[in-house]
Structure formats: structure tokens, C-alpha cells
Design a protein around this motif. Structure first.
Motif, PDB file in Angstrom:
ATOM      1  N   LEU A   1      -8.254 -22.287 -16.475  1.00 17.99           N
ATOM      2  CA  LEU A   1      -7.437 -21.692 -15.422  1.00 17.99           C
ATOM      3  C   LEU A   1      -8.303 -20.717 -14.633  1.00 17.99           C
ATOM      4  N   VAL A   2      -8.166 -20.739 -13.307  1.00 21.92           N
ATOM      5  CA  VAL A   2      -8.969 -19.877 -12.434  1.00 21.92           C
ATOM      6  C   VAL A   2      -8.030 -18.932 -11.701  1.00 21.92           C
ATOM      7  N   GLU A   3      -8.342 -17.645 -11.764  1.00 21.31           N
ATOM      8  CA  GLU A   3      -7.472 -16.606 -11.196  1.00 21.31           C
ATOM      9  C   GLU A   3      -7.879 -16.227  -9.780  1.00 21.31           C
ATOM     10  N   ASN A   4      -6.886 -16.047  -8.923  1.00 25.73           N
ATOM     11  CA  ASN A   4      -7.116 -15.482  -7.589  1.00 25.73           C
ATOM     12  C   ASN A   4      -7.475 -14.007  -7.719  1.00 25.73           C
ATOM     13  N   LEU A   5      -8.410 -13.568  -6.897  1.00 21.65           N
ATOM     14  CA  LEU A   5      -9.038 -12.259  -7.068  1.00 21.65           C
ATOM     15  C   LEU A   5      -8.408 -11.195  -6.172  1.00 21.65           C
ATOM     16  N   SER A   6      -8.397  -9.954  -6.646  1.00 22.55           N
ATOM     17  CA  SER A   6      -8.154  -8.819  -5.746  1.00 22.55           C
ATOM     18  C   SER A   6      -9.499  -8.485  -5.106  1.00 22.55           C
ATOM     19  N   ALA A   7      -9.573  -8.605  -3.781  1.00 19.74           N
ATOM     20  CA  ALA A   7     -10.843  -8.477  -3.077  1.00 19.74           C
ATOM     21  C   ALA A   7     -10.739  -7.374  -2.033  1.00 19.74           C
ATOM     22  N   TYR A   8     -11.806  -6.601  -1.903  1.00 15.20           N
ATOM     23  CA  TYR A   8     -11.803  -5.462  -0.982  1.00 15.20           C
ATOM     24  C   TYR A   8     -12.683  -5.705   0.230  1.00 15.20           C
ATOM     25  N   LEU A   9     -13.175  -6.919   0.373  1.00 10.86           N
ATOM     26  CA  LEU A   9     -13.891  -7.348   1.566  1.00 10.86           C
ATOM     27  C   LEU A   9     -13.777  -8.860   1.644  1.00 10.86           C
ATOM     28  N   SER A  10     -14.096  -9.410   2.811  1.00  6.51           N
ATOM     29  CA  SER A  10     -14.087 -10.853   2.991  1.00  6.51           C
ATOM     30  C   SER A  10     -15.350 -11.245   3.748  1.00  6.51           C
ATOM     31  N   TRP A  11     -15.610 -12.551   3.778  1.00  5.56           N
ATOM     32  CA  TRP A  11     -16.817 -13.059   4.412  1.00  5.56           C
ATOM     33  C   TRP A  11     -16.499 -13.556   5.819  1.00  5.56           C
ATOM     34  N   GLN A  12     -17.381 -13.258   6.765  1.00  4.67           N
ATOM     35  CA  GLN A  12     -17.153 -13.655   8.158  1.00  4.67           C
ATOM     36  C   GLN A  12     -17.091 -15.166   8.320  1.00  4.67           C
ATOM     37  N   GLY A  13     -17.787 -15.895   7.467  1.00  6.56           N
ATOM     38  CA  GLY A  13     -17.849 -17.334   7.620  1.00  6.56           C
ATOM     39  C   GLY A  13     -16.718 -18.099   6.957  1.00  6.56           C
ATOM     40  N   ASP A  14     -15.696 -17.409   6.458  1.00  4.74           N
ATOM     41  CA  ASP A  14     -14.592 -18.103   5.796  1.00  4.74           C
ATOM     42  C   ASP A  14     -13.991 -19.153   6.731  1.00  4.74           C
TER      43      ASP A  14
ATOM     44  N   VAL B   1      -0.411  -9.030  -3.841  1.00  2.97           N
ATOM     45  CA  VAL B   1       0.188  -7.875  -3.181  1.00  2.97           C
ATOM     46  C   VAL B   1      -0.886  -6.870  -2.765  1.00  2.97           C
ATOM     47  N   VAL B   2      -1.827  -6.605  -3.656  1.00  4.27           N
ATOM     48  CA  VAL B   2      -2.915  -5.673  -3.344  1.00  4.27           C
ATOM     49  C   VAL B   2      -3.678  -6.137  -2.109  1.00  4.27           C
ATOM     50  N   ASN B   3      -4.018  -7.416  -2.052  1.00  5.86           N
ATOM     51  CA  ASN B   3      -4.784  -7.936  -0.908  1.00  5.86           C
ATOM     52  C   ASN B   3      -3.989  -7.846   0.387  1.00  5.86           C
ATOM     53  N   ALA B   4      -2.693  -8.164   0.319  1.00  2.00           N
ATOM     54  CA  ALA B   4      -1.861  -8.110   1.535  1.00  2.00           C
ATOM     55  C   ALA B   4      -1.750  -6.680   2.046  1.00  2.00           C
TER      56      ALA B   4
ATOM     57  N   LEU C   1     -16.996 -10.055  -7.831  1.00  2.00           N
ATOM     58  CA  LEU C   1     -17.257 -10.015  -6.395  1.00  2.00           C
ATOM     59  C   LEU C   1     -16.619 -11.225  -5.722  1.00  2.00           C
ATOM     60  N   PRO C   2     -16.067 -11.042  -4.519  1.00  2.00           N
ATOM     61  CA  PRO C   2     -15.325 -12.130  -3.866  1.00  2.00           C
ATOM     62  C   PRO C   2     -16.243 -13.223  -3.342  1.00  2.00           C
TER      63      PRO C   2
ATOM     64  N   ARG D   1      -4.735 -20.887 -23.928  1.00  2.00           N
ATOM     65  CA  ARG D   1      -5.303 -21.074 -22.598  1.00  2.00           C
ATOM     66  C   ARG D   1      -6.620 -20.315 -22.504  1.00  2.00           C
ATOM     67  N   VAL D   2      -7.498 -20.791 -21.614  1.00  2.00           N
ATOM     68  CA  VAL D   2      -8.767 -20.122 -21.321  1.00  2.00           C
ATOM     69  C   VAL D   2      -8.837 -19.946 -19.802  1.00  2.00           C
ATOM     70  N   SER D   3      -9.225 -18.766 -19.366  1.00  2.00           N
ATOM     71  CA  SER D   3      -9.218 -18.493 -17.928  1.00  2.00           C
ATOM     72  C   SER D   3     -10.377 -17.594 -17.532  1.00  2.00           C
ATOM     73  N   ASP D   4     -10.684 -17.609 -16.250  1.00  2.00           N
ATOM     74  CA  ASP D   4     -11.649 -16.692 -15.643  1.00  2.00           C
ATOM     75  C   ASP D   4     -11.281 -16.575 -14.164  1.00  2.00           C
ATOM     76  N   HIS D   5     -12.169 -16.016 -13.356  1.00  2.00           N
ATOM     77  CA  HIS D   5     -11.829 -15.641 -11.989  1.00  2.00           C
ATOM     78  C   HIS D   5     -12.596 -16.449 -10.940  1.00  2.00           C
ATOM     79  N   ALA D   6     -11.997 -16.565  -9.768  1.00  2.00           N
ATOM     80  CA  ALA D   6     -12.677 -17.126  -8.608  1.00  2.00           C
ATOM     81  C   ALA D   6     -13.530 -16.017  -7.997  1.00  2.00           C
ATOM     82  N   SER D   7     -14.715 -15.829  -8.569  1.00  2.00           N
ATOM     83  CA  SER D   7     -15.573 -14.712  -8.169  1.00  2.00           C
ATOM     84  C   SER D   7     -17.021 -15.060  -8.491  1.00  2.00           C
ATOM     85  N   PHE D   8     -17.924 -14.174  -8.093  1.00  4.18           N
ATOM     86  CA  PHE D   8     -19.309 -14.318  -8.535  1.00  4.18           C
ATOM     87  C   PHE D   8     -19.823 -12.958  -8.971  1.00  4.18           C
TER      88      PHE D   8
END
Length: 304
Positions: free
Chosen positions: A153-166, A193-196, A125-126, A102-109
Motif C-alpha cells: 500500500l502506498v500513502e499519499n503524502l503531506s507535502a509543503y512544496l510542489s514541483w513546477q513540472g507537475d 486536509v493539511v495539503n488543501a 520528500l514530495p 498489510r505493508v505500506s510506505d509513502h509516495a515520496s523520496f
């Protein structure tokens, strides 16, 4: 819970293969006979981009005995300025040599346009969960898949901020991403779990949120699951991959297995990397969770 002799090969669970454990293969001529054997090894793609050297030779040597999963941290799939052609070329060359499972990376920039060209932030970065961001991700995922000739495969990120325009829920974003691009999901339970917890939910409520996230995800999209430990600081939880898997993460993992059925699963441990027996003990625990769920499904007349 089914018993398992510790030296038996694991059917489903692999480990993140890091430099301190290269010697388990190199020095002993093979995996230690008295040690549980992982189902696969996962390596960080960027560590092996150099055309030669000891690291790449170690990976190619491991490939002779184990299936390899390549997990990237630098594609920057969500960057509006586009993918880095050099990075994608190196990844394609590595995939061709290793022929990974498998090959994978993250949903990030990480890349942004600068006056002298793109600047790489060297971090995950989220992204914003919007239609514009989704279109960028779909375009880049398709570009990678066409270059590699295989699914990403794309991984869901542990994020420590979110965007207002989501405007999209994260799980809705992933369902649309997989539907439009044909990619799969690398489900990181620890990140959920970390995000929650960082959103301020109490422990029980946080786990319930994670289970609901998994219930809303398209089950057919999940190609791999990640497990890891996190660190609790005074006012934040950090996804540091530096300890054993937490009890709550095990609980959500069992829920994921019950919902999805068995999936290739990985123990990630990237900081304060322990001795191999400690790492493999976590992998054995994960395999026991898989075995328990499989037994339950069989007794219920469901497919394993």
C-alpha cells in the motif's frame, strides 16, 4: 449514532502502536480488560529492523494477540537512484517473521545519488507528479512487491512544496500507479486536509477539495485509511500527529467511508503521545463513524 460500550473490541479501527504503550501488553499480561481493544496494531517497520532486542520481542509478543500492520517511512519509492537493497532485505525479513496484515510506505523520496554513494535525507520528500516519476514509482513498487511476495500500500503524502513540472493531478497519479503496478492505496485523510489548507483554501473549500479527491480515486484500490491530528502555525499547517483528529478530518473521513465502504482505519499519534485511554477514545470515535456508515448502507439496501 450507534452506541458502543467502551470495552468492546473494535471491528475495523486500529492504533499506531508506539513505545509508551508497549506496557499495556507486557506488564498486564494482555490488553487492559476495561479498555477498548483495537482491531489491529500498526508499527513503523524501521523500528524493528534489528535482528534481536527488546523492541522486536515486544512486537512479536503483540503479534500473538493482535494482527499487525507494518508501516514504513524509509523505502524511498520515488528515488531515481533506486531502492536501498539493505533496507529492502531487512523489510523482507521482518515481513517473514511478523506475517503482517498489510505493508505500506509513502509516495515520496529520500535517497539521492552522491559522490560516495546514495545519501539518505531522513525525511519524506514530495515526488513530482509526472510520467517520469510515475515510471520510477511503478518500477520500485513492483520490485518491493516481488521481493515481499505481497501487495504494497502506498500513502499519499503531506507535502509543503510542489514541483513546477507537475503534469498529472495527484489523484490521477495514484490511479495510474495502482493500475500499472497492482499496488493499493493507503489513504491518509489528514494529509489531504493539511495539503488543501496549505494551498490557501478556506476551511469549507479545503474539505470540498478533499472529498473531490476521494471521489476521483479508484475505490477498489484503497486498502487502509489513516487519521491523525495536525498543528496550525501562523502561516502553515503541519502534519505532526500530535493531537486529536480535527473536526474537518472527521468530516472527510465520513465522506470517504460513504464513498468507499468500510476500510481498515488507523489512528496515528506520534508526538506528545497520550495515555492509552485517550488514544483509544479516538479509535472508538472512528469505529462509530464506520458503524454509522454501515447502518446507512444496510438501510439503503447496499452491501456493508
Amino acid at each position: 449514532m450507534p452506541s458502543r460500550r467502551p470495552f468492546m473490541p473494535l471491528e475495523t479501527v486500529g492504533i499506531g502502536w508506539r513505545q509508551p504503550h508497549y506496557g499495556a501488553l507486557q506488564e498486564q499480561g494482555g490488553w487492559p480488560a476495561a479498555q477498548a481493544r483495537p482491531a489491529f496494531l500498526e508499527a513503523h517497520s524501521e523500528n524493528f529492523f534489528a535482528p534481536g532486542g527488546a523492541a522486536l520481542q515486544a512486537l512479536l509478543g503483540a503479534r500473538e494477540s493482535f494482527g499487525i500492520s507494518l508501516h514504513g517511512v524509509g523505502l524511498s519509492l520515488g528515488s531515481a537512484c533506486g531502492l536501498d537493497p539493505w533496507h529492502l532485505d531487512r523489510l523482507a525479513e521482518l515481513v517473514e517473521r511478523v506475517e503482517p496484515l498489510r505493508v505500506s510506505d509513502h509516495a515520496s523520496f529520500a535517497r539521492v545519488a552522491g559522490a560516495a554513494g546514495a545519501v539518505h535525507g531522513s525525511d519524506l520528500l514530495p515526488i513530482a507528479f509526472t510520467e517520469i516519476s510515475l515510471s520510477i514509482m511503478v518500477r520500485h513498487v513492483q520490485q518491493v512487491q516481488e521481493r515481499l511476495g505481497r501487495q504494497l500500500l502506498v500513502e499519499n503524502l503531506s507535502a509543503y512544496l510542489s514541483w513546477q513540472g507537475d503534469s498529472l493531478a495527484e489523484v490521477e497519479f495514484f490511479n495510474e500507479l495502482t493500475r500499472r503496478s497492482g499496488c493499493g492505496v493507503l489513504l491518509d485523510v489528514n494529509n489531504l486536509v493539511v495539503n488543501a489548507l496549505n494551498r490557501g483554501a478556506a476551511a469549507d473549500a479545503a474539505l470540498a477539495q478533499c472529498c473531490a479527491w476521494i471521489d476521483a480515486l479508484d475505490p477498489a484500490s484503497v486498502g487502509e485509511i489513516h487519521l491523525a491530528g495536525y498543528a496550525e502555525l501562523d502561516d502553515i499547517v503541519i502534519d505532526d500527529h500530535g493531537s486529536r483528529v480535527r473536526p474537518g478530518v472527521w468530516q472527510v473521513y465520513r465522506h470517504a467511508l460513504a464513498r468507499l465502504g468500510p476500510r481498515p482505519s488507523l489512528i496515528e499519534w506520534d508526538t506528545d503521545v497520550p495515555e492509552l485511554p485517550v488514544l483509544m477514545n479516538e479509535a472508538v470515535l472512528a469505529q462509530r463513524c464506520v458503524d454509522e456508515v454501515v447502518d446507512t448502507r444496510v438501510r439503503s439496501g447496499l452491501t456493508a
